[in-house]
Design a protein around this motif. Structure first.
Motif, short mmCIF file in Angstrom:
data_model
loop_
_atom_site.label_atom_id
_atom_site.label_comp_id
_atom_site.label_asym_id
_atom_site.label_seq_id
_atom_site.Cartn_x
_atom_site.Cartn_y
_atom_site.Cartn_z
N TYR A 193 -41.85 -47.71 -15.85
CA TYR A 193 -41.04 -48.63 -15.08
C TYR A 193 -39.79 -48.99 -15.86
O TYR A 193 -39.66 -48.69 -17.04
N ARG A 222 -47.14 -56.93 -11.88
CA ARG A 222 -45.71 -56.82 -11.64
C ARG A 222 -45.15 -58.12 -11.10
O ARG A 222 -44.12 -58.61 -11.56
N PHE A 244 -36.63 -54.78 -11.18
CA PHE A 244 -37.81 -54.02 -11.59
C PHE A 244 -37.82 -52.76 -10.74
O PHE A 244 -37.66 -52.83 -9.53
N GLU A 283 -49.86 -54.03 -9.48
CA GLU A 283 -48.98 -54.69 -8.51
C GLU A 283 -49.02 -56.20 -8.72
O GLU A 283 -47.99 -56.86 -8.67
N LEU A 309 -40.17 -49.24 -10.30
CA LEU A 309 -41.30 -48.41 -10.66
C LEU A 309 -40.84 -46.96 -10.64
O LEU A 309 -40.35 -46.47 -9.62
#
Length: 138
Positions: A91, A12, A73, A9, A75
């Motif tokens: 992803y 990301r 983005f 996370e 996931l």
């Protein structure tokens, strides 16, 4: 201490961050001896880079020179492994090629190993032919 889920996370938001300047502080995520592997790296690109400074020296100019504006983005999946320090993530990144104006979404798969709250390994599988097509180079 961050496990692989928390680290992904944070990655990301740092590595795949869509706003300017979000990569600041990303070195803090990496172990001193971090390994970056790209098994399907395009010709002329190393398939493996090791060490925090080396990884940052490799990715920072490439990210800055990327002829695309990332704006999405998604996931797709996170897969647990038998090793609690390792996850596999699927992803998708979406963006616009700045040279052509072509919009594209491309899938990626990454293997993340966490150690002592930092990224010890990031192995990324990319569709290099798809990236070239999306950028208008293939």
């Amino acid at each position: 201490m961050s496990g692989p889920h928390e680290l992904f996370e944070r990655m990301r938001s740092h590595w795949f961050g869509l706003a300017e300047g979000e990569a600041e502080g990303e070195g803090d995520l990496l172990a001193d001896d971090v390994v970056l592997e790209m098994p399907f790296a395009p010709p002329g690109t190393p398939g493996r880079v090791q060490g925090r400074e080396e990884v940052l020296a490799f990715v920072t100019p490439r990210r800055a020179a990327l002829p695309a504006r990332l704006d999405g983005f998604r996931l797709l999946a996170v897969h647990e492994t038998a090793d609690p320090e390792v996850i596999v993530v699927e992803y998708e990144l979406t963006g616009v090629a700045t040279r052509t104006g072509r919009r594209a979404s491309l899938p990626f798969v990454g293997v993340l190993r966490a150690r002592d709250g930092r990224v010890a390994l990031w192995r990324e599988y990319q569709d290099t032919a798809g990236i070239a097509r999306a950028l208008g180079a293939g």
